[in-house]
Design a protein around this motif. Structure first.
Motif, PDB file in Angstrom:
ATOM      1  N   SER A   1       0.833  -1.206   0.000  1.00 28.04           N
ATOM      2  CA  SER A   1       0.000   0.000   0.000  1.00 28.04           C
ATOM      3  C   SER A   1       0.864   1.251   0.000  1.00 28.04           C
ATOM      4  O   SER A   1       1.862   1.327   0.741  1.00 28.04           O
ATOM      5  CB  SER A   1      -0.903   0.031   1.236  1.00 28.04           C
ATOM      6  N   PRO A   2       0.490   2.251  -0.804  1.00 26.29           N
ATOM      7  CA  PRO A   2       1.229   3.515  -0.775  1.00 26.29           C
ATOM      8  C   PRO A   2       1.099   4.184   0.588  1.00 26.29           C
ATOM      9  O   PRO A   2       0.027   4.167   1.197  1.00 26.29           O
ATOM     10  CB  PRO A   2       0.576   4.344  -1.880  1.00 26.29           C
ATOM     11  N   SER A   3       2.194   4.751   1.057  1.00 21.97           N
ATOM     12  CA  SER A   3       2.175   5.436   2.356  1.00 21.97           C
ATOM     13  C   SER A   3       1.314   6.687   2.272  1.00 21.97           C
ATOM     14  O   SER A   3       1.260   7.359   1.242  1.00 21.97           O
ATOM     15  CB  SER A   3       3.590   5.826   2.774  1.00 21.97           C
ATOM     16  N   LYS A   4       0.676   7.007   3.378  1.00 21.92           N
ATOM     17  CA  LYS A   4      -0.164   8.199   3.466  1.00 21.92           C
ATOM     18  C   LYS A   4       0.035   8.853   4.831  1.00 21.92           C
ATOM     19  O   LYS A   4       0.495   8.219   5.786  1.00 21.92           O
ATOM     20  CB  LYS A   4      -1.643   7.850   3.261  1.00 21.92           C
ATOM     21  N   ASN A   5      -0.328  10.114   4.887  1.00 18.52           N
ATOM     22  CA  ASN A   5      -0.287  10.842   6.150  1.00 18.52           C
ATOM     23  C   ASN A   5      -1.256  12.013   6.049  1.00 18.52           C
ATOM     24  O   ASN A   5      -1.787  12.290   4.969  1.00 18.52           O
ATOM     25  CB  ASN A   5       1.128  11.325   6.469  1.00 18.52           C
ATOM     26  N   VAL A   6      -1.462  12.696   7.146  1.00 18.91           N
ATOM     27  CA  VAL A   6      -2.444  13.776   7.189  1.00 18.91           C
ATOM     28  C   VAL A   6      -1.739  15.126   7.268  1.00 18.91           C
ATOM     29  O   VAL A   6      -0.562  15.208   7.607  1.00 18.91           O
ATOM     30  CB  VAL A   6      -3.397  13.608   8.392  1.00 18.91           C
ATOM     31  N   ILE A   7      -2.485  16.174   6.962  1.00 17.19           N
ATOM     32  CA  ILE A   7      -2.027  17.555   7.163  1.00 17.19           C
ATOM     33  C   ILE A   7      -2.930  18.167   8.228  1.00 17.19           C
ATOM     34  O   ILE A   7      -4.106  18.434   7.960  1.00 17.19           O
ATOM     35  CB  ILE A   7      -2.100  18.374   5.869  1.00 17.19           C
ATOM     36  N   PRO A   8      -2.434  18.385   9.449  1.00 22.30           N
ATOM     37  CA  PRO A   8      -3.241  19.041  10.480  1.00 22.30           C
ATOM     38  C   PRO A   8      -3.095  20.561  10.390  1.00 22.30           C
ATOM     39  O   PRO A   8      -2.055  21.072   9.992  1.00 22.30           O
ATOM     40  CB  PRO A   8      -2.675  18.502  11.789  1.00 22.30           C
ATOM     41  N   ILE A   9      -4.145  21.268  10.749  1.00 18.61           N
ATOM     42  CA  ILE A   9      -4.097  22.732  10.795  1.00 18.61           C
ATOM     43  C   ILE A   9      -4.710  23.213  12.105  1.00 18.61           C
ATOM     44  O   ILE A   9      -5.468  22.491  12.773  1.00 18.61           O
ATOM     45  CB  ILE A   9      -4.829  23.380   9.595  1.00 18.61           C
ATOM     46  N   VAL A  10      -4.355  24.430  12.502  1.00 18.19           N
ATOM     47  CA  VAL A  10      -4.988  25.082  13.649  1.00 18.19           C
ATOM     48  C   VAL A  10      -5.249  26.531  13.250  1.00 18.19           C
ATOM     49  O   VAL A  10      -4.412  27.168  12.612  1.00 18.19           O
ATOM     50  CB  VAL A  10      -4.110  24.982  14.911  1.00 18.19           C
ATOM     51  N   LEU A  11      -6.436  27.023  13.591  1.00 15.91           N
ATOM     52  CA  LEU A  11      -6.859  28.375  13.223  1.00 15.91           C
ATOM     53  C   LEU A  11      -7.106  29.176  14.496  1.00 15.91           C
ATOM     54  O   LEU A  11      -7.899  28.769  15.350  1.00 15.91           O
ATOM     55  CB  LEU A  11      -8.125  28.319  12.361  1.00 15.91           C
TER      56      LEU A  11
ATOM     57  N   GLY B   1     -10.630  24.978  16.951  1.00 15.09           N
ATOM     58  CA  GLY B   1      -9.782  25.569  15.921  1.00 15.09           C
ATOM     59  C   GLY B   1      -8.922  24.570  15.176  1.00 15.09           C
ATOM     60  O   GLY B   1      -8.090  24.962  14.353  1.00 15.09           O
ATOM     61  N   HIS B   2      -9.105  23.279  15.455  1.00 10.33           N
ATOM     62  CA  HIS B   2      -8.275  22.250  14.839  1.00 10.33           C
ATOM     63  C   HIS B   2      -8.997  21.610  13.648  1.00 10.33           C
ATOM     64  O   HIS B   2     -10.227  21.500  13.625  1.00 10.33           O
ATOM     65  CB  HIS B   2      -7.908  21.165  15.855  1.00 10.33           C
ATOM     66  N   GLY B   3      -8.218  21.186  12.695  1.00 11.76           N
ATOM     67  CA  GLY B   3      -8.745  20.459  11.553  1.00 11.76           C
ATOM     68  C   GLY B   3      -7.669  19.547  11.009  1.00 11.76           C
ATOM     69  O   GLY B   3      -6.477  19.720  11.280  1.00 11.76           O
ATOM     70  N   GLU B   4      -8.092  18.567  10.235  1.00  8.03           N
ATOM     71  CA  GLU B   4      -7.138  17.592   9.721  1.00  8.03           C
ATOM     72  C   GLU B   4      -7.630  17.077   8.386  1.00  8.03           C
ATOM     73  O   GLU B   4      -8.820  16.798   8.207  1.00  8.03           O
ATOM     74  CB  GLU B   4      -6.986  16.444  10.726  1.00  8.03           C
TER      75      GLU B   4
ATOM     76  N   LYS C   1       4.875  13.578   4.637  1.00  9.78           N
ATOM     77  CA  LYS C   1       5.966  12.621   4.762  1.00  9.78           C
ATOM     78  C   LYS C   1       5.452  11.331   5.390  1.00  9.78           C
ATOM     79  O   LYS C   1       4.365  11.281   5.963  1.00  9.78           O
ATOM     80  CB  LYS C   1       7.079  13.215   5.636  1.00  9.78           C
ATOM     81  N   LYS C   2       6.269  10.308   5.279  1.00  9.00           N
ATOM     82  CA  LYS C   2       5.899   9.003   5.816  1.00  9.00           C
ATOM     83  C   LYS C   2       5.760   9.072   7.330  1.00  9.00           C
ATOM     84  O   LYS C   2       6.491   9.810   8.007  1.00  9.00           O
ATOM     85  CB  LYS C   2       6.975   7.987   5.428  1.00  9.00           C
ATOM     86  N   ARG C   3       4.831   8.316   7.852  1.00  9.61           N
ATOM     87  CA  ARG C   3       4.605   8.311   9.298  1.00  9.61           C
ATOM     88  C   ARG C   3       5.852   7.826  10.031  1.00  9.61           C
ATOM     89  O   ARG C   3       6.507   6.867   9.611  1.00  9.61           O
ATOM     90  CB  ARG C   3       3.432   7.396   9.655  1.00  9.61           C
ATOM     91  N   ASP C   4       6.165   8.508  11.139  1.00  7.48           N
ATOM     92  CA  ASP C   4       7.300   8.105  11.965  1.00  7.48           C
ATOM     93  C   ASP C   4       6.889   7.850  13.412  1.00  7.48           C
ATOM     94  O   ASP C   4       7.737   7.810  14.308  1.00  7.48           O
ATOM     95  CB  ASP C   4       8.396   9.166  11.920  1.00  7.48           C
ATOM     96  N   GLY C   5       5.594   7.716  13.610  1.00  3.18           N
ATOM     97  CA  GLY C   5       5.094   7.478  14.960  1.00  3.18           C
ATOM     98  C   GLY C   5       4.627   8.733  15.661  1.00  3.18           C
ATOM     99  O   GLY C   5       3.947   8.665  16.685  1.00  3.18           O
ATOM    100  N   ASN C   6       4.983   9.903  15.122  1.00  6.33           N
ATOM    101  CA  ASN C   6       4.580  11.171  15.716  1.00  6.33           C
ATOM    102  C   ASN C   6       3.544  11.856  14.832  1.00  6.33           C
ATOM    103  O   ASN C   6       3.531  11.671  13.609  1.00  6.33           O
ATOM    104  CB  ASN C   6       5.788  12.099  15.883  1.00  6.33           C
ATOM    105  N   THR C   7       2.700  12.664  15.459  1.00  2.00           N
ATOM    106  CA  THR C   7       1.729  13.447  14.705  1.00  2.00           C
ATOM    107  C   THR C   7       2.438  14.581  13.978  1.00  2.00           C
ATOM    108  O   THR C   7       3.251  15.282  14.577  1.00  2.00           O
ATOM    109  CB  THR C   7       0.662  14.035  15.644  1.00  2.00           C
ATOM    110  N   PRO C   8       2.166  14.766  12.693  1.00  2.00           N
ATOM    111  CA  PRO C   8       2.831  15.865  11.967  1.00  2.00           C
ATOM    112  C   PRO C   8       2.530  17.211  12.612  1.00  2.00           C
ATOM    113  O   PRO C   8       1.471  17.419  13.200  1.00  2.00           O
ATOM    114  CB  PRO C   8       2.224  15.773  10.552  1.00  2.00           C
ATOM    115  N   ALA C   9       3.480  18.119  12.517  1.00  2.00           N
ATOM    116  CA  ALA C   9       3.283  19.467  13.060  1.00  2.00           C
ATOM    117  C   ALA C   9       2.161  20.168  12.299  1.00  2.00           C
ATOM    118  O   ALA C   9       2.081  20.091  11.063  1.00  2.00           O
ATOM    119  CB  ALA C   9       4.579  20.266  12.951  1.00  2.00           C
TER     120      ALA C   9
END
Length: 564
Positions: A235-245, A291-294, A326-334
């Protein structure tokens, strides 16, 4: 028959006998050479029926036990064309496989595989061909260096034992893992017996997650031209983009902000599938009450996040932000942190003449004629400041001063302001207005008529139209100021001489009016006398020079006449 002169008989069989002897000797030599060749073949290179009788087809293979095994790189069609999943192959967790692909027999593939063996137990085993495909698209992943281990299970789904396989020519080599060619495929180096097996991925492919154990069952006979096909899905790697407003001023969370995520480049995975084209919309993010979204899980690559929906009462965020998935490394992306600013009308009220004096207590109405319920009222604070917020978009407002500080007057013109659909007023999130009120003021001073300079030590008295004395003072070189005088006619008396008054009409429509009493001073008179004297001297000098020049011209004319 006789031959020659001695009449001896000719032997016709002698030549045939010599020929047969020569042929026998040649045949004997060939047999001896064949025997010598057979004696030179090592015993450990002969096919071993017990171990699978496999043959190596790659003369480039290494000689180290345990190195990854793969076959020569060749050109062939994609997994889709080979029918790796629709022609009988399986990969559903319990095994994959199938036959009928024609790999190794169809000239268009031109693929080499271990040679088929002859007779014995080998015909009860299966030749295995492995291909790596994208789990989502089913397309072949043409990448070399993806390495797997083979495990055999005694009891299905109960864990297995690492299986070693061998090649035997020109020397015996043992393989513990198996590596894909640049086409993303490999053969097992020898046939395997009936049983339960699974492949375990041990090297990672950039942009892809490690595959789970891929189980398959061998329950039939497959030879090299028509092998058992195992499709390993990754499976192709995936990750999310989190935002805060957040609010720019209060830093409080802002809900209901909408952001669109677009590809900043073509997002392509290793199966050569374009998942998102450049500038294609990949997802939409909405901020929650915190204010969070993902975003949803996105393929690895570069994206741009820009505002799409503007929260109520807020202005648009003009600039987007770049994000790299980027590929998941166990931490939530900034999280990408966006700050938004409420649409504001900020006004400051000051004295028109002395702008450093701020006016408190002035009331303003922000009127909305089309929607009266949107009208707002506010009062300036001790700094003369008033801010209107919570403004609706696509709305016209009128700013009107409703109450004026004591002693001041207003010019009274309403100011019209339009809030656009982006929540901006003339392209700005905040409209700043510097307003003024004025106090009617008049200055009175005495100046000399000649140089217009202030005159000191002169007694003045100011009277209103009814003759009522307002103030007396002695000039000191600067004007005397009067504030909030009623409009009307006023007179100034100089040095107590009431018979000579200087009259002035005062109006209340200006912030400052100036009135100067023009007088002759001793200095003026002395200056005039000196000026007249200098002028007289100048005239005398000019006349003297003119007279001398005239005399000289006359003398020259007379001398010229006598010479003639």
């Amino acid at each position: 028959m006789k031959k020659g002169k001695d009449h001896s008989e000719i032997d016709y069989w002698q030549s045939n006998t010599d020929l047969m002897s020569a042929l026998a000797l040649v045949l004997l030599l060939i047999i001896m050479l064949l025997i010598l060749y057979l004696m030179q073949i090592p015993e450990d290179t002969l096919p071993d029926a017990e171990s699978g009788d496999s043959y190596n087809v790659d003369n480039q293979l290494g000689d180290r036990t345990g190195e990854a095994y793969h076959y020569p790189e060749v050109e062939h069609e994609s997994q889709d064309d080979r029918g790796g999943g629709d022609d009988g192959s399986e990969n559903d967790g319990d095994g994959g496989g199938g036959s009928g692909t024609g790999i190794g027999t169809d000239p268009q593939y031109n693929y080499e595989y271990p040679l088929p063996t002859h007779g014995g137990e080998e015909w009860s085993k299966a030749a295995v061909y492995v291909t790596v495909i994208d789990k989502e698209t089913g397309r072949a992943i043409r990448k070399d260096g993806i390495t797997f281990e083979l495990y055999e299970e005694q009891i299905k789904n109960q864990g297995g034992v690492l299986r070693f396989l061998n090649t035997y020519y020109p020397v015996k080599i043992e393989y513990r893992n198996y590596e894909t060619t640049k086409e993303g495929v490999f053969y097992l180096p020898e046939k395997i017996e009936e049983g339960h097996y699974y492949f375990k991925q041990i090297t990672e492919l950039d942009g892809y997650d490690m595959a789970d154990a891929v189980r398959f069952d061998v329950d039939d006979i497959y030879d090299w031209p028509d092998p058992y096909v195992v499709s390993i899905e990754i499976s192709p790697s995936k990750n999310v983009i989190p935002i805060v407003l957040k609010d720019m001023d209060t830093h409080e969370p802002v809900p209901d902000g909408t952001f669109k995520v677009t590809a900043a480049e073509d997002i392509i995975t290793a199966d050569q599938s374009i998942r998102y084209g450049k500038e294609e919309l990949a997802d939409t993010i909405v901020s929650d009450e915190e204010g969070h979204g993902e975003s949803k899980e996105l393929y690895l690559g570069r994206y741009t996040v820009t505002q799409d929906g503007i929260p109520r009462y807020y202005a648009s965020i003009p600039m987007g932000m770049d994000a790299e998935v980027k590929k998941r490394d166990g931490n939530t992306p900034a999280a990408l942190e966006f700050t938004c600013e409420k649409t504001k009308i900020r006004l400051t009220l000051a004295d028109e003449l002395y702008t450093n004096i701020k006016l408190e207590g002035a009331e303003f109405v922000l009127d909305c004629p089309q929607h009266p319920e949107r009208s707002k009222t506010g009062v300036t604070d001790q700094n003369g400041e008033l801010i209107f917020t919570d403004l609706e978009k696509n709305t016209v407002y009128r700013l009107i001063q409703n109450r004026i500080p004591d002693g001041y007057k207003s010019h009274g013109e309403p100011i019209e302001l339009f809030v656009s659909e982006e929540g901006r007023i003339q392209d700005e999130a905040e409209a700043s207005l510097a307003l003024t009120n004025y106090m009617a003021r008049v200055t009175v001073d005495v100046r000399d008529r000649l140089l217009k300079k202030p005159v000191s030590n002169t007694n003045l008295a100011l009277y209103d139209e009814g003759g009522q004395l307002i103030r007396t003072w002695t000039t000191s070189g600067s004007a005397e100021m009067f504030e909030n005088l009623p409009a009307g006619r006023y007179s100034v008396v100089l040095n107590g001489n009431k018979n000579k008054r200087y009259e002035y009409v005062f109006a209340e429509d200006k912030a400052l009016q100036e009135f100067s009493v023009m007088v002759w001073t001793a200095g003026n008179l002395i200056g005039i006398v000196i000026g007249c004297g200098l002028l007289l001297l100048g005239i005398v000098g000019v006349l003297t020079v003119w007279k001398r020049k005239s005399s000289r011209r006359r003398e020259v004319r007379e001398g010229t006449g006598r010479e003639q």
